[in-house]
Design a protein around this motif. Sequence first.
Motif, mmCIF file in Angstrom:
data_model
loop_
_atom_site.group_PDB
_atom_site.id
_atom_site.type_symbol
_atom_site.label_atom_id
_atom_site.label_comp_id
_atom_site.label_asym_id
_atom_site.label_seq_id
_atom_site.Cartn_x
_atom_site.Cartn_y
_atom_site.Cartn_z
ATOM 1 N N ILE A 61 0.865 -1.178 0.000
ATOM 2 C CA ILE A 61 0.000 0.000 0.000
ATOM 3 C C ILE A 61 0.903 1.229 0.000
ATOM 4 O O ILE A 61 1.763 1.381 0.877
ATOM 5 N N TRP A 62 0.711 2.064 -1.000
ATOM 6 C CA TRP A 62 1.500 3.298 -1.123
ATOM 7 C C TRP A 62 0.642 4.494 -0.764
ATOM 8 O O TRP A 62 -0.553 4.510 -1.033
ATOM 9 N N LYS A 63 1.248 5.504 -0.189
ATOM 10 C CA LYS A 63 0.580 6.792 -0.020
ATOM 11 C C LYS A 63 0.796 7.563 -1.319
ATOM 12 O O LYS A 63 1.905 7.562 -1.860
ATOM 13 N N TYR A 64 -0.250 8.181 -1.819
ATOM 14 C CA TYR A 64 -0.182 9.071 -2.980
ATOM 15 C C TYR A 64 0.097 8.352 -4.290
ATOM 16 O O TYR A 64 0.589 8.960 -5.242
ATOM 17 N N ALA A 65 -0.173 7.052 -4.373
ATOM 18 C CA ALA A 65 -0.002 6.289 -5.613
ATOM 19 C C ALA A 65 -0.876 5.044 -5.542
ATOM 20 O O ALA A 65 -1.258 4.613 -4.456
ATOM 21 N N PRO A 66 -1.158 4.428 -6.685
ATOM 22 C CA PRO A 66 -1.945 3.187 -6.675
ATOM 23 C C PRO A 66 -1.205 2.072 -5.941
ATOM 24 O O PRO A 66 0.030 2.006 -5.986
ATOM 25 N N ASP A 67 -1.950 1.198 -5.293
ATOM 26 C CA ASP A 67 -1.360 0.062 -4.585
ATOM 27 C C ASP A 67 -0.812 -0.952 -5.581
ATOM 28 O O ASP A 67 -1.203 -0.973 -6.752
ATOM 29 N N SER A 68 0.079 -1.796 -5.114
ATOM 30 C CA SER A 68 0.623 -2.841 -5.977
ATOM 31 C C SER A 68 -0.442 -3.894 -6.236
ATOM 32 O O SER A 68 -1.485 -3.927 -5.578
ATOM 33 N N ALA A 69 -0.154 -4.769 -7.155
ATOM 34 C CA ALA A 69 -1.019 -5.930 -7.371
ATOM 35 C C ALA A 69 -0.849 -6.884 -6.192
ATOM 36 O O ALA A 69 0.075 -6.729 -5.381
ATOM 37 N N CYS A 70 -1.715 -7.870 -6.097
ATOM 38 C CA CYS A 70 -1.571 -8.911 -5.089
ATOM 39 C C CYS A 70 -0.424 -9.823 -5.534
ATOM 40 O O CYS A 70 -0.461 -10.377 -6.632
ATOM 41 N N LEU A 71 0.589 -9.935 -4.694
ATOM 42 C CA LEU A 71 1.813 -10.651 -5.056
ATOM 43 C C LEU A 71 1.933 -11.963 -4.291
ATOM 44 O O LEU A 71 2.018 -11.953 -3.066
ATOM 45 N N PRO A 72 1.967 -13.089 -4.990
ATOM 46 C CA PRO A 72 2.188 -14.359 -4.294
ATOM 47 C C PRO A 72 3.651 -14.470 -3.888
ATOM 48 O O PRO A 72 4.539 -14.085 -4.644
ATOM 49 N N MET A 73 3.889 -14.955 -2.673
ATOM 50 C CA MET A 73 5.256 -15.120 -2.180
ATOM 51 C C MET A 73 5.421 -16.516 -1.601
ATOM 52 O O MET A 73 4.723 -16.896 -0.662
ATOM 53 N N ALA A 74 6.363 -17.270 -2.154
ATOM 54 C CA ALA A 74 6.677 -18.602 -1.644
ATOM 55 C C ALA A 74 7.447 -18.462 -0.329
ATOM 56 O O ALA A 74 7.973 -17.387 -0.015
ATOM 57 N N ILE A 75 7.533 -19.523 0.415
ATOM 58 C CA ILE A 75 8.306 -19.519 1.659
ATOM 59 C C ILE A 75 9.752 -19.146 1.329
ATOM 60 O O ILE A 75 10.362 -19.720 0.439
ATOM 61 N N GLY A 76 10.284 -18.154 2.031
ATOM 62 C CA GLY A 76 11.658 -17.715 1.837
ATOM 63 C C GLY A 76 11.887 -16.788 0.652
ATOM 64 O O GLY A 76 12.997 -16.309 0.451
ATOM 65 N N GLN A 77 10.847 -16.516 -0.123
ATOM 66 C CA GLN A 77 11.011 -15.676 -1.309
ATOM 67 C C GLN A 77 11.235 -14.215 -0.948
ATOM 68 O O GLN A 77 10.642 -13.692 -0.014
ATOM 69 N N LYS A 78 12.099 -13.556 -1.719
ATOM 70 C CA LYS A 78 12.375 -12.131 -1.568
ATOM 71 C C LYS A 78 11.819 -11.416 -2.801
ATOM 72 O O LYS A 78 11.973 -11.891 -3.917
ATOM 73 N N ARG A 79 11.156 -10.288 -2.568
ATOM 74 C CA ARG A 79 10.627 -9.459 -3.654
ATOM 75 C C ARG A 79 10.989 -8.012 -3.399
ATOM 76 O O ARG A 79 10.870 -7.533 -2.275
ATOM 77 N N THR A 80 11.366 -7.326 -4.447
ATOM 78 C CA THR A 80 11.552 -5.879 -4.376
ATOM 79 C C THR A 80 10.407 -5.245 -5.140
ATOM 80 O O THR A 80 10.162 -5.576 -6.296
ATOM 81 N N VAL A 81 9.681 -4.366 -4.466
ATOM 82 C CA VAL A 81 8.521 -3.714 -5.065
ATOM 83 C C VAL A 81 8.827 -2.220 -5.139
ATOM 84 O O VAL A 81 9.215 -1.609 -4.140
ATOM 85 N N ALA A 82 8.663 -1.660 -6.328
ATOM 86 C CA ALA A 82 8.948 -0.237 -6.532
ATOM 87 C C ALA A 82 7.752 0.429 -7.202
ATOM 88 O O ALA A 82 6.995 -0.210 -7.934
ATOM 89 N N GLU A 83 7.574 1.702 -6.951
ATOM 90 C CA GLU A 83 6.495 2.496 -7.530
ATOM 91 C C GLU A 83 7.094 3.755 -8.141
ATOM 92 O O GLU A 83 7.717 4.545 -7.436
#
Length: 97
Positions: A61-83
């Motif tokens: 959830i971002w302030k002043y921008a659209p939220d990200s999509a729903c992101l599936p995350m496996a156990i131990g998975q790392k994701r970088t999310v940028a807006e």
Amino acid sequence: MWQKMRFVAIAAVAAGAIVASGSTSAMAAATAPSCIARNVKTFNVVELVNNCGTPMNVKVIWKYAPDSACLPMAIGQKRTVAEYRSPLVEYDKTVTC
């Protein structure tokens, strides 16, 4: 007179239903558990790691921008999310979805 009162009553019920449905969807997205590690790299980049014992679906959830999509995350998975769509964007929170 009776028809006017009936119209007002129906309008009040309809307005209440709209408010209730809006708050229900807002409540549906609970803050992600603490086992989803969050590392805010910059104002518009957050790194997430799923340290939970189960796969998770999360949304940023971002302030002043659209939220990200729903992101599936496996156990131990790392994701970088940028807006990048808004110059005023700021990380707010991570929720389940």
